[in-house]
Design an enzyme around this catalytic site. Structure first.
Site, PDB file in Angstrom:
ATOM      1  N   CYS A 158       0.867  -1.175   0.000  1.00 12.48           N
ATOM      2  CA  CYS A 158       0.000   0.000   0.000  1.00 12.48           C
ATOM      3  C   CYS A 158       0.905   1.227   0.000  1.00 12.48           C
ATOM      4  O   CYS A 158       1.909   1.271   0.722  1.00 12.48           O
ATOM      5  CB  CYS A 158      -0.898   0.008   1.230  1.00 12.48           C
ATOM      6  SG  CYS A 158      -1.986   1.435   1.193  1.00 12.48           S
ATOM      7  N   ASP A 290      -6.676  10.233  -4.612  1.00  8.11           N
ATOM      8  CA  ASP A 290      -5.967   9.241  -3.800  1.00  8.11           C
ATOM      9  C   ASP A 290      -4.678   8.887  -4.549  1.00  8.11           C
ATOM     10  O   ASP A 290      -4.551   9.153  -5.745  1.00  8.11           O
ATOM     11  CB  ASP A 290      -6.865   7.991  -3.650  1.00  8.11           C
ATOM     12  CG  ASP A 290      -6.490   7.190  -2.415  1.00  8.11           C
ATOM     13  OD1 ASP A 290      -5.463   7.495  -1.777  1.00  8.11           O
ATOM     14  OD2 ASP A 290      -7.231   6.240  -2.086  1.00  8.11           O
ATOM     15  N   ASN A 291      -3.770   8.279  -3.824  1.00 10.46           N
ATOM     16  CA  ASN A 291      -2.541   7.784  -4.438  1.00 10.46           C
ATOM     17  C   ASN A 291      -1.766   8.836  -5.218  1.00 10.46           C
ATOM     18  O   ASN A 291      -1.443   8.668  -6.392  1.00 10.46           O
ATOM     19  CB  ASN A 291      -2.860   6.565  -5.328  1.00 10.46           C
ATOM     20  CG  ASN A 291      -3.346   5.409  -4.477  1.00 10.46           C
ATOM     21  OD1 ASN A 291      -2.768   5.107  -3.435  1.00 10.46           O
ATOM     22  ND2 ASN A 291      -4.424   4.784  -4.890  1.00 10.46           N
TER      23      ASN A 291
HETATM   24  N1  MTE Z   1      -9.984  -2.064  -5.442  1.00 11.10           N
HETATM   25  C1  MTE Z   1     -11.250  -1.752  -5.121  1.00 11.10           C
HETATM   26  N2  MTE Z   1     -12.238  -2.118  -5.963  1.00 11.10           N
HETATM   27  N3  MTE Z   1     -11.550  -1.082  -3.985  1.00 11.10           N
HETATM   28  C2  MTE Z   1     -10.560  -0.678  -3.108  1.00 11.10           C
HETATM   29  O1  MTE Z   1     -10.872  -0.090  -2.071  1.00 11.10           O
HETATM   30  N4  MTE Z   1      -8.139  -0.572  -2.692  1.00 11.10           N
HETATM   31  C3  MTE Z   1      -6.861  -0.455  -3.393  1.00 11.10           C
HETATM   32  C4  MTE Z   1      -6.576  -1.708  -4.210  1.00 11.10           C
HETATM   33  N5  MTE Z   1      -7.716  -2.077  -4.972  1.00 11.10           N
HETATM   34  C5  MTE Z   1      -9.206  -0.968  -3.463  1.00 11.10           C
HETATM   35  C6  MTE Z   1      -8.970  -1.719  -4.634  1.00 11.10           C
HETATM   36  C7  MTE Z   1      -5.729  -0.232  -2.524  1.00 11.10           C
HETATM   37  S1  MTE Z   1      -5.491   1.378  -2.045  1.00 11.10           S
HETATM   38  C8  MTE Z   1      -4.813  -1.196  -2.247  1.00 11.10           C
HETATM   39  S2  MTE Z   1      -3.400  -0.829  -1.389  1.00 11.10           S
HETATM   40  C9  MTE Z   1      -5.001  -2.580  -2.657  1.00 11.10           C
HETATM   41  O2  MTE Z   1      -6.242  -2.757  -3.313  1.00 11.10           O
HETATM   42  C10 MTE Z   1      -4.955  -3.490  -1.468  1.00 11.10           C
HETATM   43  O3  MTE Z   1      -5.173  -4.814  -1.844  1.00 11.10           O
HETATM   44  P1  MTE Z   1      -5.525  -5.889  -0.719  1.00 11.10           P
HETATM   45  O4  MTE Z   1      -6.623  -5.340   0.138  1.00 11.10           O
HETATM   46  O5  MTE Z   1      -5.881  -7.121  -1.446  1.00 11.10           O
HETATM   47  O6  MTE Z   1      -4.261  -6.071   0.098  1.00 11.10           O
END
Ligand code: MTE
Length: 883
Positions: A158, A290-291
């Site tokens: 993350c 975000d990000n």
């Molecule tokens: N995909 C969806 N659909 N919704 C989410 O909230 N979070 C993202 C990503 N993909 C997210 C997502 C984020 S910020 C991260 S760091 C990773 O998924 C985390 O993956 P994990 O929860 O399988 O470790």
């Protein structure tokens, strides 16, 4: 294939160390109790994942939309109960070895987990659309059955990994990850290039957007990466349906997700529904807000008004940066100085981004004056030995040709215990094959992402032990040298981890000590159960909870300035946050009088769980609810003067009615953009109480001046970006105008034939509501005298609207503005609204049978003057009402 240039560590995973106080130096060779599995069907041996444990739905999840998700209780929750954002304890993660099972894999969910039943997995569809010649829809059945599968290990990280350290320096807009926001699994699926090649991107296409099935306050989660990355085999972007050989766990995207090696986890979209090929990067809210790593000088407050900066792709983050952390010694580990061992094995993890290999990890015991090289092990290399055609979990694993590194690596170094004894700290930094290394100093940014300064473990000598201290502990967990140094007044960004203090540092960090007020009665020792509390949920003897203590609000029902409804709304609730943020020190000091006992631990836990998850139905007809907070999304901010704006919010659906009686107010709750603390204030909207679908507030923004700090609430509100939500609860207030001279005060009806409405600054808003109800109803005979005080003419809020109501109200309404700093061309009244002014404008109560009332809303000083002036002229206190 790149070869290791360092001494490699012979055995991996490392042995779990003793966690006891008598922990011995663990320099002897590690014998792991998590073996490198050998799979009979495979031609070679590769690290295989530890088995998943048996998991159940956690009690705290039962009342949440995630009540269908089974989870491991060891995971540390970073954002309360819901949504789930969690990391494993660092030692547990490291001890699992190279591969992490689903039990301990970190989770980052922006909202609820979409539920896909086992029997529906194969029928789950996603699309490939946009700038392609042949768009198509694919089922998971076809994804598995019709394409060649691949399996390889990928470390997901993350972008917020290690963010707690940023938050210690200055609160960012993100929650506090420790250093375990990363995990590694074997992913099985189809290279995305196979799917895109079939769809045939057309000329001009440059990006690939992904969208998940999780609907969030700002739309479905989505983001994008470049098309050429998707098409490059080196990049290894995959549409995955298996994690460590099993169907994806629900938290990790069941049934299908994107996996992007070497990039921040935020791009690896879970619960995949759409792949859209585009010319421009994604315009999804989560891609933009975000990000990103915005330039360091942009503050959380300023960032809210910089939509173009947010949208600037150069601040979006994709490839991970070089990073590392120390896992042993653990935080608070004790190393005996009386051990026979001479050395201690310091060890941890490191990773690079974009497939780049970590080529060095360096350790310093003297704050960077001298460095020594650690040994590095890349367990990922074992998979490169797989012969062509070997398969794992149904996916080919011939990755020998791939030069890239998709996973974390491990480093270790034996250090003489005597050297540790003579050092204040152990700092480490990693470097990748492009010679990019971790900086000594943190690059702080508004979202606190990509934090990668040297990882520093402080060493303390305690009797015959060394105690080690990591920088932070995840979430709100106390501990770590950063917290300690900060509390002691050190400046964490002084380049010396805050430990060298200059006079300037001291001045810069000096803070007023917070005044502690005791709200309990020392003589009260009753323990109260949840059942007892819930028996007081009604309007008869309402009890409420603050900081685990139970209070009986009954004796204060009449006297509460917000009216009895404020107490009824809190009945049988834990209202700690609201109580503490709204109430003054004086109000808190009154609390021991109403203190009747303490809620027992279990009941308090149960109550918190219940409330945290009280999800309200977004299809309901009325928006405001007295006991539940509900979200409304900010849709516009319009300047109405140099310092005031109209903030418009969208309700759940266009037919939803606000539900605010005239003269009452709503509580607005938002988070301080810097500290993330809740700020709650009462506001009266300018929308009509029966307005549908939207909610408007006019708010004066109190910006900081040379002599005064800005208004906490109004600054925070102004910093909220369009598209973000704010919480509301209500209605509240002891006064309600029912129309045609009838009002209800503290539940009792009363006839009022004349209102004297005194207001100042933004206090005009509740007055405006009542005045409008009178002026716009020709059958309402009530007289209204509005006395409105401000400094400058441009400070007068709703000036045109008030004039308009004067026209409508005709003979029934009169308005006097009084300015203390008028311009030369001001023809109205000048000066303060003081005794003489009230005597001139209103005077003594009328002797006739007219029932008059004074309504007041404004700053404390104004309220005081009104009370003194009116009572001095013979008005009764019960005829003066303060909003
Ligand atoms: N995909 C969806 N659909 N919704 C989410 O909230 N979070 C993202 C990503 N993909 C997210 C997502 C984020 S910020 C991260 S760091 C990773 O998924 C985390 O993956 P994990 O929860 O399988 O470790």
């Amino acid at each position: 294939m790149a070869t290791l240039t360092m001494n490699t560590v012979s055995a991996f995973p490392p042995s779990p160390p003793s966690t006891s106080r008598n922990s011995q130096a663990n320099s002897d060779d590690a014998t792991s109790d998590i073996p490198i599995h050998s799979n009979k069907h495979l031609l070679k041996s590769y690290p295989l994942p530890p088995e998943n444990g048996v998991k159940t739905v956690q009690p705290e999840d039962l009342k949440t939309p995630d009540a269908h998700v089974e989870r491991d209780p060891r995971l540390i929750r970073l954002t309360g109960i819901h949504p789930l954002n969690c990391e494993a304890p660092l030692t547990a993660l490291y001890n699992q070895g190279f591969l992490t099972n689903e039990d301990l894999h970190f989770v980052r969910n922006h909202g609820h987990v979409p539920d896909c039943l086992d029997e529906d997995i194969l029928d789950w569809t996603f699309t490939i659309e946009g700038m392609v010649e042949r768009p198509f829809t694919l089922t998971v059945r076809d994804l598995i059955g019709k394409y060649e599968q691949a399996t390889y290990p990928v470390t997901l990280v993350c972008a917020g990994n290690r963010r707690k350290e940023q938050n210690m320096v200055r609160k960012s807009k993100g929650f506090s990850w420790g250093p375990a926001g990363l995990s590694t699994a074997l992913w099985t699926g189809v290279p995305i290039s196979d799917l895109l090649s079939q769809a045939k991107p057309i000329r001009g296409a440059r990006y690939v957007c992904f969208e998940g099935a999780d609907k969030l306050p700002n739309g479905y989660y989505g983001t994008s990466i470049k098309l050429n990355w998707c098409m490059s085999p080196d990049r290894g972007v995959m549409v995955a349906h298996k994690m460590n050989g099993c169907t994806l766990h629900k938290d990790h995207g069941k049934p299908v997700r994107i996996i992007i090696p070497g990039q921040i986890g935020g791009r690896s979209v879970k619960w995949l529904k759409r792949i859209i090929v585009t010319k421009e990067p994604s315009d999804n809210w989560y891609h933009i807000y975000d990000n990103r790593v915005l330039p360091t000088m942009i503050t959380p407050e300023a960032s809210a008004n910089l939509p173009d900066v947010w949208k600037d792709e150069k601040y979006a983050i994709y490839d991970l940066n070089v990073n590392s952390a120390t896992c042993y010694p653990q935080h608070d580990e004790m190393l005996s100085l009386d051990t026979h061992a001479k050395t201690y094995k310091v060890r941890g993890y490191a990773y690079g981004g974009g497939g780049r290999r970590i080529t060095r990890v360096e350790v310093t015991l003297d704050k960077g004056r001298t460095w020594r090289l650690a040994n590095i092990d890349y367990p990922e290399d074992a998979y490169r030995n797989a012969p062509d055609g070997d398969t794992l979990y149904g996916g080919r694993m011939d990755v020998w040709w791939r030069e890239t590194c998709f996973c974390w690596c491990f480093w270790e170094l034996d250090i003489q215990i005597s050297e540790l004894e003579n050092s204040a700290d152990i700092c480490i930094r990693a470097m990748d094959e492009g010679l990019m290394t971790q900086p000594r100093d943190m690059y702080w940014s508004v979202l606190g992402m990509m934090n990668n300064p040297w990882f520093r473990v402080a060493i303390h000598k305690e009797d015959r032990f060394l105690r080690f201290e990591h920088p932070t502990q995840p979430a709100l967990m106390p501990g770590g040298w950063m917290e300690r140094v900060k509390k002691a007044g050190g400046n964490l960004s002084n380049g010396f981890w805050g430990e060298v203090k200059t006079e300037d540092d001291e001045k810069a960090t000096a803070q007023e000590p917070e005044k502690q007020i005791v709200m309990t009665n020392p003589k009260v020792d009753r323990i109260i159960s949840l059942e007892e509390l819930q028996a007081h949920a009604g309007e008869e003897e309402p009890w409420f909870v603050v900081e685990g203590q139970v209070y009986d609000g009954t004796p204060y029902l009449d006297a509460h300035p917000g009216g009895a409804t404020s107490i009824f709304a809190a009945a049988a609730q834990d209202c700690t946050e609201e109580f503490l943020t709204i109430h003054s020190e004086n109000a808190k000091a009154m609390m021991p009088e109403y203190h009747i006992g303490r809620l027992d631990e279990e009941s308090l836990k149960a109550l918190k769980n219940k409330e945290a998850e009280a999800e309200s139905d977004s299809t309901r007809a009325i928006f405001l609810q007295p006991k539940n907070w509900n979200k409304a999304v900010l849709t516009s901010k319009v300047d109405v003067s140099h310092d005031s704006k109209i903030f418009t919010f969208k309700l759940d659906h266009p037919e939803q009615v606000l539900g605010l009686p005239t003269g009452q107010h709503a509580l607005m709750r938002l988070r301080d953009p810097a500290s993330r603390e809740a700020i709650i204030r009462a506001y009266t909207p300018i929308s009509y109480g029966d307005a549908k679908g939207t909610l408007d507030f006019v708010v004066k923004i109190y910006r900081p001046t040379k002599t005064q700090a800005g208004g906490k609430m109004t600054m925070a509100l102004d910093s909220i970006p369009i598209g973000h939500f704010v919480d509301f609860r209500g209605p509240l207030g002891k006064f309600e105008y029912l129309g045609e001279s009838v009002c209800r005060i503290g539940g009792k009806k009363r006839t009022v034939e004349r209102f004297i409405m005194v207001c100042g600054g933004s206090g005009v808003t509740p007055i405006y509501q009542v005045l409008r109800a009178v002026a716009e109803n020709d059958d309402d005979e009530t007289e209204c005298v509005v006395l409105n005080g401000n400094r400058f003419e441009e400070d007068i809020l709703l000036k045109d609207e008030l004039d308009d109501l004067m026209d409508k109200g005709d003979y029934r309404t009169r308005l006097v503005h009084s300015l203390t700093k008028p311009g030369d061309d001001w023809t109205g009244r000048r000066g303060r609204m003081d005794k003489a002014f009230f005597a001139e404008q209103v005077g003594a109560p009328e002797k006739s049978d007219k029932s008059s009332m004074v309504l007041v809303c404004g700053p404390e000083a104004l309220e005081k003057t009104v009370l003194e002036s009116f009572t001095g002229m013979g008005w009764k206190e019960e005829d003066i009402l303060f909003f």
